[in-house]
Write a protein that holds these residues in place. Structure first.
Motif, PDB file in Angstrom:
ATOM      1  N   GLY A 191      -0.102   4.462  -3.198  1.00 24.06           N
ATOM      2  CA  GLY A 191       0.544   5.374  -4.135  1.00 24.06           C
ATOM      3  C   GLY A 191       1.530   6.287  -3.438  1.00 24.06           C
ATOM      4  O   GLY A 191       2.647   6.521  -3.921  1.00 24.06           O
ATOM      5  N   ALA A 192       1.123   6.827  -2.272  1.00 27.50           N
ATOM      6  CA  ALA A 192       2.012   7.697  -1.498  1.00 27.50           C
ATOM      7  C   ALA A 192       3.243   6.931  -1.032  1.00 27.50           C
ATOM      8  O   ALA A 192       4.365   7.476  -1.008  1.00 27.50           O
ATOM      9  CB  ALA A 192       1.258   8.274  -0.299  1.00 27.50           C
ATOM     10  N   LEU A 193       3.052   5.650  -0.672  1.00 27.31           N
ATOM     11  CA  LEU A 193       4.181   4.824  -0.240  1.00 27.31           C
ATOM     12  C   LEU A 193       5.184   4.642  -1.378  1.00 27.31           C
ATOM     13  O   LEU A 193       6.397   4.696  -1.153  1.00 27.31           O
ATOM     14  CB  LEU A 193       3.672   3.464   0.233  1.00 27.31           C
ATOM     15  N   MET A 194       4.691   4.444  -2.597  1.00 24.97           N
ATOM     16  CA  MET A 194       5.578   4.310  -3.742  1.00 24.97           C
ATOM     17  C   MET A 194       6.387   5.581  -3.961  1.00 24.97           C
ATOM     18  O   MET A 194       7.577   5.537  -4.264  1.00 24.97           O
ATOM     19  CB  MET A 194       4.765   3.984  -5.000  1.00 24.97           C
TER      20      MET A 194
ATOM     21  N   PHE B  19       7.157   7.777  -1.615  1.00 22.48           N
ATOM     22  CA  PHE B  19       8.104   7.858  -0.502  1.00 22.48           C
ATOM     23  C   PHE B  19       9.313   6.949  -0.737  1.00 22.48           C
ATOM     24  O   PHE B  19      10.459   7.392  -0.624  1.00 22.48           O
ATOM     25  CB  PHE B  19       7.402   7.470   0.805  1.00 22.48           C
ATOM     26  N   MET B  20       9.042   5.685  -1.070  1.00 23.25           N
ATOM     27  CA  MET B  20      10.114   4.708  -1.250  1.00 23.25           C
ATOM     28  C   MET B  20      11.039   5.098  -2.403  1.00 23.25           C
ATOM     29  O   MET B  20      12.270   5.033  -2.295  1.00 23.25           O
ATOM     30  CB  MET B  20       9.534   3.318  -1.520  1.00 23.25           C
ATOM     31  N   THR B  21      10.437   5.492  -3.522  1.00 17.86           N
ATOM     32  CA  THR B  21      11.226   5.796  -4.709  1.00 17.86           C
ATOM     33  C   THR B  21      12.068   7.044  -4.508  1.00 17.86           C
ATOM     34  O   THR B  21      13.241   7.082  -4.908  1.00 17.86           O
ATOM     35  CB  THR B  21      10.305   5.979  -5.940  1.00 17.86           C
ATOM     36  N   SER B  22      11.501   8.074  -3.900  1.00 18.05           N
ATOM     37  CA  SER B  22      12.263   9.301  -3.673  1.00 18.05           C
ATOM     38  C   SER B  22      13.317   9.116  -2.585  1.00 18.05           C
ATOM     39  O   SER B  22      14.400   9.702  -2.648  1.00 18.05           O
ATOM     40  CB  SER B  22      11.331  10.466  -3.327  1.00 18.05           C
ATOM     41  N   LEU B  23      13.019   8.278  -1.579  1.00 15.51           N
ATOM     42  CA  LEU B  23      14.012   7.993  -0.538  1.00 15.51           C
ATOM     43  C   LEU B  23      15.231   7.287  -1.130  1.00 15.51           C
ATOM     44  O   LEU B  23      16.363   7.508  -0.693  1.00 15.51           O
ATOM     45  CB  LEU B  23      13.389   7.122   0.557  1.00 15.51           C
ATOM     46  N   ALA B  24      14.993   6.458  -2.147  1.00 15.46           N
ATOM     47  CA  ALA B  24      16.080   5.672  -2.740  1.00 15.46           C
ATOM     48  C   ALA B  24      16.824   6.406  -3.840  1.00 15.46           C
ATOM     49  O   ALA B  24      17.905   5.988  -4.241  1.00 15.46           O
ATOM     50  CB  ALA B  24      15.512   4.366  -3.305  1.00 15.46           C
ATOM     51  N   ASP B  25      16.251   7.516  -4.335  1.00 15.03           N
ATOM     52  CA  ASP B  25      16.848   8.180  -5.496  1.00 15.03           C
ATOM     53  C   ASP B  25      18.193   8.808  -5.168  1.00 15.03           C
ATOM     54  O   ASP B  25      18.353   9.491  -4.163  1.00 15.03           O
ATOM     55  CB  ASP B  25      15.904   9.247  -6.035  1.00 15.03           C
ATOM     56  N   PHE B  26      19.138   8.571  -6.058  1.00 14.41           N
ATOM     57  CA  PHE B  26      20.495   9.085  -5.872  1.00 14.41           C
ATOM     58  C   PHE B  26      20.822  10.215  -6.847  1.00 14.41           C
ATOM     59  O   PHE B  26      21.408  11.227  -6.483  1.00 14.41           O
ATOM     60  CB  PHE B  26      21.496   7.930  -6.063  1.00 14.41           C
ATOM     61  N   GLY B  27      20.407  10.051  -8.112  1.00 10.22           N
ATOM     62  CA  GLY B  27      20.826  10.968  -9.172  1.00 10.22           C
ATOM     63  C   GLY B  27      20.348  12.389  -8.977  1.00 10.22           C
ATOM     64  O   GLY B  27      21.111  13.344  -9.149  1.00 10.22           O
ATOM     65  N   THR B  28      19.073  12.568  -8.599  1.00 13.35           N
ATOM     66  CA  THR B  28      18.502  13.910  -8.465  1.00 13.35           C
ATOM     67  C   THR B  28      19.214  14.746  -7.408  1.00 13.35           C
ATOM     68  O   THR B  28      19.701  15.845  -7.712  1.00 13.35           O
ATOM     69  CB  THR B  28      16.991  13.832  -8.167  1.00 13.35           C
TER      70      THR B  28
ATOM     71  N   PHE C 273       4.465  12.092  -8.756  1.00 12.28           N
ATOM     72  CA  PHE C 273       3.019  12.171  -8.537  1.00 12.28           C
ATOM     73  C   PHE C 273       2.245  11.199  -9.433  1.00 12.28           C
ATOM     74  O   PHE C 273       1.115  10.794  -9.071  1.00 12.28           O
ATOM     75  CB  PHE C 273       2.516  13.614  -8.710  1.00 12.28           C
ATOM     76  N   PRO C 274       2.790  10.788 -10.622  1.00 10.68           N
ATOM     77  CA  PRO C 274       2.072   9.788 -11.418  1.00 10.68           C
ATOM     78  C   PRO C 274       1.791   8.479 -10.688  1.00 10.68           C
ATOM     79  O   PRO C 274       0.830   7.777 -11.032  1.00 10.68           O
ATOM     80  CB  PRO C 274       3.009   9.560 -12.613  1.00 10.68           C
ATOM     81  N   TYR C 275       2.609   8.122  -9.685  1.00  9.26           N
ATOM     82  CA  TYR C 275       2.309   6.922  -8.898  1.00  9.26           C
ATOM     83  C   TYR C 275       0.937   7.052  -8.250  1.00  9.26           C
ATOM     84  O   TYR C 275       0.099   6.143  -8.321  1.00  9.26           O
ATOM     85  CB  TYR C 275       3.372   6.704  -7.817  1.00  9.26           C
ATOM     86  N   VAL C 276       0.698   8.187  -7.588  1.00  8.14           N
ATOM     87  CA  VAL C 276      -0.589   8.415  -6.935  1.00  8.14           C
ATOM     88  C   VAL C 276      -1.687   8.464  -7.987  1.00  8.14           C
ATOM     89  O   VAL C 276      -2.765   7.871  -7.821  1.00  8.14           O
ATOM     90  CB  VAL C 276      -0.560   9.729  -6.118  1.00  8.14           C
ATOM     91  N   TYR C 277      -1.426   9.144  -9.081  1.00  7.78           N
ATOM     92  CA  TYR C 277      -2.407   9.268 -10.166  1.00  7.78           C
ATOM     93  C   TYR C 277      -2.826   7.895 -10.689  1.00  7.78           C
ATOM     94  O   TYR C 277      -4.022   7.611 -10.828  1.00  7.78           O
ATOM     95  CB  TYR C 277      -1.801  10.115 -11.291  1.00  7.78           C
TER      96      TYR C 277
ATOM     97  N   CYS D 111      14.497   2.703   7.870  1.00  6.10           N
ATOM     98  CA  CYS D 111      13.528   3.782   7.641  1.00  6.10           C
ATOM     99  C   CYS D 111      12.453   3.338   6.652  1.00  6.10           C
ATOM    100  O   CYS D 111      11.257   3.567   6.868  1.00  6.10           O
ATOM    101  CB  CYS D 111      14.233   5.034   7.101  1.00  6.10           C
ATOM    102  N   ALA D 112      12.882   2.697   5.560  1.00  8.37           N
ATOM    103  CA  ALA D 112      11.935   2.252   4.531  1.00  8.37           C
ATOM    104  C   ALA D 112      10.976   1.198   5.072  1.00  8.37           C
ATOM    105  O   ALA D 112       9.763   1.263   4.837  1.00  8.37           O
ATOM    106  CB  ALA D 112      12.703   1.714   3.327  1.00  8.37           C
ATOM    107  N   VAL D 113      11.514   0.231   5.817  1.00  4.89           N
ATOM    108  CA  VAL D 113      10.681  -0.832   6.389  1.00  4.89           C
ATOM    109  C   VAL D 113       9.707  -0.252   7.416  1.00  4.89           C
ATOM    110  O   VAL D 113       8.536  -0.655   7.483  1.00  4.89           O
ATOM    111  CB  VAL D 113      11.560  -1.925   7.029  1.00  4.89           C
TER     112      VAL D 113
END
Length: 550
Positions: free
Chosen positions: A206-209, A211-220, A158-162, A260-262
């Motif tokens: 901000g919402a796009l960031m 989306f993109m970051t969470s879509l790419a996340d592997f560790g969590t 959420f800090p991205y949007v903030y 999907c990301a594009v």
């Protein structure tokens, strides 16, 4: 002869080297992966069967729905939290704004999987809060699966949007809202009909960031998903399978996640295409003075949200000093976990800082030269260069790692298993931060300064290095520090590319958590947290206290 010399001037040579490098380390690996995705597993020939297989078997296509489910939910929740937080901190005189800002930024710039690990310690089956509530007869919902992934993604991103919205609200022209109030539009209605529509492009960015970051996340999802499989995890498992990795299926899955990301990126651009407004920031909105009761209430609200987001850092630092007995924390404090990582995992620590330092040096040099090409030498060719540099924004780390392995796991260039393949991945993924920061400051430098230097007989190349580069240095270094923070925390590409000799801190944290060695994982995570804090302080010093913005 003169034409040849003119063609091979410094900036043309720089452009040629940039395209050649990107062709080798980005375009070639991507197309190698794309080609691999169409290779038949039986005959080795060209086929569409791999993609048909994805949509045929629920094991594959359900992971796409799982990914979209958690990512869309996390994006909506992040927007619902980040938007009011940004509005409150920019428009009202609440207490502790600098502290709230630092807490939110720190929660963003730590690795996502540390958040998952922290919440496991707090709300896992044997978690601290779980046991407290269990002792009073309350059984908390499970933190594992869909719920846990969404929770971590929301609090993490959420800090991205903030940050995006805060910057936009500070630069709005107050006369627009004043005109609305004069026409009788005020309060909530003004927010939803004037203020938020004006900054819609920023909100969606901000919402796009998120989306993109969470879509790419592997560790969590790998740590906390427990059977709730998403695309990055499936890609990793297909490529790193114990019974023989399947590069073909992993490549096919990688292409799907990029599509999907594009697609989401294009949708965002279509949404904001007719919603872009030019505003003057000469009259920024005044900060509204609240009554004492409202001021206390909104301050507490913001501090609670920021505190919950930052709890992951507090948890890992505290637990790093707690004694352990195998996977269990016991009473008492000690430095045993730190002694353990120094004796057994010192290579991971030195690798992290060595690889990141080399990557940052490359990024600083590239940031100086390439941003100048993009801003000062505008052309269609340089616009294409800019697009290629920014392309890694839509490539998840695991996908980039697989594309590099597919391209460089055999001759003529054998990089798999070496430190250089990790460094290349870091530069490709993090260079956009440095480029964007460099171009931003270059737009603020008056070209007449360079023209005056050239008119005095100084060559264009000397003018760049003696004048322009020095003026650009603060912006370049600011972007480089952001790149540094995200590089030392990088897991997605590292976990695909590392070997025993090239493992980094983030890989070590991941493997220690998987082994249930929570004390050493916390100690390693604390090193990253302290490094991140120091880096943010250096960033603030270099940027003149402007703070991190998006």
């Amino acid at each position: 002869m003169k034409r040849i010399r003119k063609f091979f001037n410094f900036w043309n040579v720089t452009r040629i080297i940039a395209f050649a490098t990107l062709a080798v380390v980005l375009i070639y690996p991507f197309f190698s992966m794309l080609r691999e995705s169409f290779v038949s597993q039986e005959t080795g020939g060209f086929t569409f069967a791999n993609y048909l297989e994805f949509f045929k078997y629920p094991y594959y296509y359900k992971t796409l729905f799982n990914s979209l489910s958690v990512v869309i939910t996390a994006t909506i929740l992040s927007t619902l939290i980040g938007l009011p937080m940004a509005y409150i901190t920019t428009r009202y005189n609440i207490w502790g704004k600098p502290l709230i800002n630092i807490m939110i930024i720190l929660s963003l710039l730590s690795p996502p999987f540390i958040g998952a690990y922290s919440w496991i310690l707090l709300l896992g089956r044997n978690g601290f809060l779980t046991n407290i509530f269990r002792n009073i007869g309350i059984e908390l919902p499970t933190i594992y699966g869909w719920t846990g992934i969404v929770l971590v993604f929301t609090l993490k991103f959420f800090p991205y949007v903030y940050l995006f919205v805060s910057g936009a609200l500070k630069s709005m022209d107050s006369s627009i809202e004043e005109a609305a109030e004069n026409l009788g539009v005020s309060g909530i209605k003004k927010l939803f009909t004037i203020t938020f529509p004006l900054i819609l492009p920023t909100i969606t960015a901000g919402a796009l960031m998120v989306f993109m970051t969470s879509l790419a996340d592997f560790g969590t999802p790998m740590l906390i998903g427990e059977g709730y499989k998403v695309l990055p995890v499936l890609i990793y498992e297909e490529y790193m399978s114990e019974i023989g990795g399947n590069a073909t299926i992993a490549s096919m899955l990688s292409v799907i996640i990029i599509i999907c990301a594009v697609a989401i990126l294009l949708v965002q651009k279509l949404v904001i295409a007719k919603k872009s407004y030019m505003m003057s920031s000469l009259r920024p909105p005044k900060v509204v003075k609240l009554t004492k009761g409202k001021r206390i209430g909104l301050t507490v609200f913001c501090l609670v949200i920021a505190g919950i987001a930052m709890v992951q850092q507090v948890v890992v630092v505290i637990t790093s000093f707690i004694k352990t007995n195998g996977p269990i924390f016991v009473k008492g404090f000690s430095l045993d976990s730190y002694k353990m990582i120094i004796s057994k995992l010192s290579t991971n620590i030195s690798n992290t800082f060595l690889y990141s330092t080399i990557a940052i040096i490359i990024m600083v040099i590239a940031g100086l030269l390439l941003s100048y090409l993009i801003v000062r030498k505008k052309s269609k060719v340089n616009s294409l260069l800019d697009i290629l540099i920014m392309f890694p924004y839509v490539i998840p780390g695991a996908v980039l790692g697989i594309s590099l392995l597919v391209a460089f796991n055999k001759g003529p260039v054998m990089l798999a298993g070496t430190a250089w393949i990790l460094i290349i991945a870091y530069v490709i993924r993090k260079l956009p931060y440095t480029i964007r920061s460099s171009t931003a400051i270059l737009y603020q430098i008056d070209p007449s300064i360079e023209e005056a230097s050239i008119n005095l007989g100084v060559s264009p190349m000397k003018t760049f290095f003696k004048t322009t580069a020095r003026l650009m240095a603060p912006g370049v270094l600011s972007g480089a520090i952001l790149s540094w923070i995200t590089t030392i925390n990088e897991l997605s590409s590292s976990v695909i590319l590392y070997t025993g000799k090239t493992a980094t801190i983030s890989v070590a944290i991941y493997t220690e958590v998987v082994r249930a060695s929570f004390g050493t994982a916390a100690a390693l995570a604390s090193i990253l947290t302290v490094t991140t804090i120091v880096s943010i302080l250096i960033f603030n010093k270099i940027s003149g206290g402007k703070g991190i913005t998006m």
